[in-house]
Design an enzyme around this catalytic site. Structure first.
Site, PDB file in Angstrom:
ATOM      1  CG  ASP A   1       3.878  -0.482   3.549  1.00 62.22           C
ATOM      2  OD1 ASP A   1       3.707   0.576   2.907  1.00 62.22           O
ATOM      3  OD2 ASP A   1       4.806  -1.278   3.297  1.00 62.22           O
ATOM      4  CB  SER A   2       1.958   4.950   3.810  1.00 63.16           C
ATOM      5  OG  SER A   2       0.676   4.665   3.268  1.00 63.16           O
TER       6      SER A   2
ATOM      7  CG  ASP B   1       1.148  -1.909   0.876  1.00 64.05           C
ATOM      8  OD1 ASP B   1       1.579  -2.638  -0.036  1.00 64.05           O
ATOM      9  OD2 ASP B   1       1.472  -0.722   1.015  1.00 64.05           O
TER      10      ASP B   1
ATOM     11  CE  LYS C   1       1.498  -0.914  -2.485  1.00 62.89           C
ATOM     12  NZ  LYS C   1       2.925  -1.095  -2.117  1.00 62.89           N
TER      13      LYS C   1
ATOM     14  CD  GLU D   1       7.568  -2.077  -0.562  1.00 58.75           C
ATOM     15  OE1 GLU D   1       6.929  -1.144  -0.057  1.00 58.75           O
ATOM     16  OE2 GLU D   1       8.764  -2.330  -0.274  1.00 58.75           O
TER      17      GLU D   1
ATOM     18  CD  GLU E   1       7.390   4.994  -3.319  1.00 60.45           C
ATOM     19  OE1 GLU E   1       7.535   5.830  -2.408  1.00 60.45           O
ATOM     20  OE2 GLU E   1       6.871   3.871  -3.132  1.00 60.45           O
TER      21      GLU E   1
END
Length: 282
Positions: A63-64, A102, A132, A134, A200
């Protein structure tokens, strides 16, 4: 014993030339062997092909992309529809790497059913091989639902950019008592079925302890050298990011080289040197 009857050595995760996609079993095997490996982000077919041919075993459509592709100042605005075509492009551009998609902010947090519907889209429509997401214990129901449906899940702990407002900014996580909470989250995610966990911006000592406590691999980004794998955003490691984080190592000054190349092109156009006869048709 003949050479043909000797057991074959496992193909290394990084740099191997197996004629198939990397799977979660391959990643688990690397953990068992103590083999370290790299993961990088990718958002298009051309860079995915370069990284795939370089032997990178896992490509993350992060998502970066919100920042490095779409120009936002955080990961929060990017949507499923924004990331879907990027994921499909990376899948088409690669042939060996596992492609992990993501799940963006707001696409899985409300319920396991929402998470399953979003992940299924990435798997069916874009061809992703894993997803992925979070969070720790608060997303365990989502992880369990996805794993039960046959969707490999990579977890993400520590600095979780989608929660940057709740965390009070981009800060190191896991110091003091919160380190015990992160360890508990990691173990719960492993138990729920996650095949790997990204750590992270956590203290190196904590990341090393988490890594030694889990049977699944850890992937560090700003988490020191003690994790099983390392990941960077490719624009960061190539020097395209103006102000990279402390944990980034710049391996190439691509921004400088692109500036030089485009100025050379522009100068030759303005002087009439390009296109030359060899670049023209008769």
């Amino acid at each position: 014993m003949s050479s043909s009857s000797l057991p074959s050595r496992p193909t290394p995760l990084y740099g191997g030339k197996a004629g198939r996609r990397i799977t979660v079993r391959d990643i688990a095997g690397a953990k068992e062997r103590g083999e370290r490996w790299p993961m990088v982000t990718a958002y298009d077919a051309m860079t995915a092909r370069v990284f795939d041919e370089a032997g990178i075993p896992v490509l993350l459509v992060g998502d970066s992309a919100a920042m490095v592709v779409y120009g936002y100042d955080s990961t929060l605005p990017v949507s499923v529809d924004d990331l879907m075509p990027l994921t499909a492009a990376v899948v088409r551009g690669s042939s060996r790497a596992m492609v992990v998609a993501d799940l963006p902010f707001g696409s899985y947090q409300s319920s396991p059913q929402q998470a399953l519907e979003t992940a299924a889209r990435f798997m069916k429509e874009a061809g992703a091989h894993a997803i992925k997401l979070e969070g720790g214990r608060r997303v365990l129901p989502q992880v369990e639902a996805l794993v039960s449906a046959g969707i490999p899940v990579m977890a993400h702990l520590g600095l979780t950019p989608q929660s940057v407002n709740a965390l009070g900014g981009y800060r190191v996580q896991g110091r003091g008592q919160s380190g015990d909470e992160l360890m508990a989250d990691a173990k719960d995610l492993e138990y729920a079925g996650a095949f790997a966990v990204v750590l992270e911006c956590v203290p190196a000592e904590l990341a090393e302890r988490v890594t030694s406590s889990l049977s699944i691999p850890t992937i560090g980004i700003g988490a020191g050298p003690g994790t099983d794998a390392q990941v960077l955003v490719w624009q960061d490691l190539m020097g395209l990011t103006a102000s990279p984080a402390k944990f980034v190592k710049k391996y190439f000054d691509l921004a400088h080289e692109m500036d030089r190349a485009v100025r050379s092109f522009a100068d030759e156009v303005s002087t009439g040197a390009f296109p030359a006869p060899e670049h023209s048709y008769s």
